[in-house]
Design an enzyme around this catalytic site. Structure first.
Site, PDB file in Angstrom:
ATOM      1  N   HIS A 242     -60.491  66.538  19.683  1.00  0.00           N
ATOM      2  CA  HIS A 242     -60.657  67.285  18.424  1.00  0.00           C
ATOM      3  C   HIS A 242     -62.127  67.616  18.186  1.00  0.00           C
ATOM      4  CE1 HIS A 242     -56.556  65.655  16.855  1.00  0.00           C
ATOM      5  NE2 HIS A 242     -56.423  66.785  17.509  1.00  0.00           N
TER       6      HIS A 242
ATOM      7  N   LYS B 181     -44.289  65.776  12.685  1.00  0.00           N
ATOM      8  CA  LYS B 181     -45.610  66.073  12.107  1.00  0.00           C
ATOM      9  C   LYS B 181     -45.666  67.569  11.803  1.00  0.00           C
ATOM     10  CE  LYS B 181     -48.698  62.436  13.688  1.00  0.00           C
ATOM     11  NZ  LYS B 181     -49.858  62.080  14.545  1.00  0.00           N
TER      12      LYS B 181
ATOM     13  N   HIS C  66     -55.965  73.388  23.043  1.00  0.00           N
ATOM     14  CA  HIS C  66     -55.852  71.984  22.650  1.00  0.00           C
ATOM     15  C   HIS C  66     -55.591  71.089  23.868  1.00  0.00           C
ATOM     16  CE1 HIS C  66     -54.881  68.397  20.431  1.00  0.00           C
ATOM     17  NE2 HIS C  66     -53.659  68.384  20.925  1.00  0.00           N
TER      18      HIS C  66
HETATM   19  N1  GLY Z   1     -48.878  64.469  18.461  1.00  0.00           N
HETATM   20  C1  GLY Z   1     -48.967  63.094  18.158  1.00  0.00           C
HETATM   21  C2  GLY Z   1     -47.876  62.621  17.260  1.00  0.00           C
HETATM   22  O1  GLY Z   1     -46.918  63.320  17.034  1.00  0.00           O
HETATM   23  O2  GLY Z   1     -47.967  61.538  16.732  1.00  0.00           O
END
Ligand code: GLY
Length: 374
Positions: free
Chosen positions: A258, A149, A272
């Site tokens: 969030h 991600k 976080h």
């Molecule tokens: N941090 C959650 C994921 O990588 O899906």
């Protein structure tokens, strides 16, 4: 912990066919980075992207481990504000002016901010460049550096512009955690705990007995915690790389978290991982209210979090002043939602998380009102 001692690393493979890559975990790995990364680094230059804090603490060790070849650095300010369009453009401009080619390799050397930004740069520069992750916080080591991600933030919210783009390798040196403060260790530990709460009651039992050793950076405990977390994440990412279903479980507590971070205005005053601790407890409490989760499981989690000083939420207005309607409004903008529905990760108990679609907004608001008062 002994600084710079070389041990043979434990290696976990993220199995994604032609995009598979290893995660190497061990102590003293920075000084052997050249050898571990050799097959993942192209024929050209290496550009290390890092922040001022990590550079001052660890860049010399990494540079000494990356013997030979041309090595350059881009050193950015630390903090969430670095994950912005402005910094993205500046980094891309610097790389293009230096004629960065597809033979060259980007190294993300830092926490989640540096990893997410560098991964996004790698994904769009010349339609995709080589990159490796060397995470330096516990949170980045067990979560954000693995699984591909990448993102930047925009005024509309966190991580709303980004891509799935896998690194060629992840190198985790547990020694760098010696310079991480206790607050960031606890924030990272929240993501470790998440894997136990999702689907691994055995790991929960281990953590309940060994959290103190992990948090005090005992080398063996850390290695077990990081390896178990990375193995769990690799398995989920293998089955659902692009988050069409199961991968959303990795967001246990994150919809609540969030919203709390948004209320704290992403000021950096609420980390976080701190929001994730609170968010996971809220997911358990809300599941109990819906009659899905036994109160014993909620109590066990609450006790564990309290024991390890993970229930304080710095950076937030006192709970009495948090507007539950504002929390719900932020929850309605979560990436997991459909146009009409809020989708949440809830639980039937420790190790039994599941995706709950179309949460009932009336009962959710009632819960948030109660949670903001308690
Ligand atoms: N941090 C959650 C994921 O990588 O899906």
């Amino acid at each position: 912990m002994r600084e710079g001692t070389k041990t043979s690393p434990k290696t976990i493979i993220v199995d994604l066919a032609e995009r598979s890559y290893p995660i190497h975990i061990g102590s003293g790995l920075l000084s052997g980075a050249g050898e571990l990364l050799a097959q993942h680094i192209g024929a050209g230059r290496i550009v290390i992207i890092t922040d001022e804090t990590v550079a001052s603490l660890h860049l010399t060790s990494l540079m000494s481990g990356l013997v030979g070849g041309q090595i350059e650095t881009i050193i950015l300010p630390p903090g969430e504000a670095t994950k912005s369009f402005d910094v993205l453009q500046d980094v891309l401009d610097q790389l293009l002016r230096a004629n960065f080619t597809r033979d060259d390799t980007l190294v993300a050397f830092g926490g989640g901010v540096i990893g997410d930004l560098t991964g996004f740069v790698a994904s769009i520069l010349k339609r995709g460049c080589n990159f490796v992750q060397i995470p330096t916080t516990l949170l980045a080591q067990v979560d954000s550096s693995v699984g591909g991600k990448t993102a930047i933030n925009t005024p509309a919210g966190k991580n709303l512009v980004g891509q799935f783009y896998q690194p060629k390798c992840v190198l985790i040196d547990t020694d760098v955690l010696a310079t991480l403060d206790d607050r960031h260790m606890r924030a990272g530990y929240a993501e470790v705990l998440k894997y136990a709460l999702i689907n691994d009651p055995g790991f929960w039992g281990w953590l309940d007995a060994n959290a103190g050793a992990v948090l005090s950076r005992d080398e063996t405990a850390l290695r077990t915690a990081i390896a178990t977390s990375c193995t769990a994440k690799a398995a989920i990412v293998k089955r659902d790389e692009f988050e069409r279903g199961e991968r959303a479980l990795l967001n246990l507590g994150h919809t609540f978290a969030h919203a709390l971070e948004a209320v704290a205005r992403y000021s950096g005053s609420l980390l976080h991982g701190e929001a994730v601790s609170a968010g996971m407890l809220m997911a358990f409490e809300y599941s109990e209210i819906l009659g899905l989760c036994a109160s014993e499981d909620v109590e066990q989690l609450r006790t564990h979090l309290t024991q390890h000083k993970m229930t304080m939420l710095p950076g937030l207005p006192t709970k009495l002043k948090i507007d539950p309607g504002a929390l719900l409004a932020f929850m309605e903008r979560d990436k997991k939602n459909t146009r009409r529905d809020i989708n949440l990760v809830l639980t039937r108990g420790i190790g039994k998380a599941f995706i709950h679609r179309a949460a009932d907004k009336t009962s959710l608001l009632k819960f948030l009102k109660k949670a903001c008062k308690s």
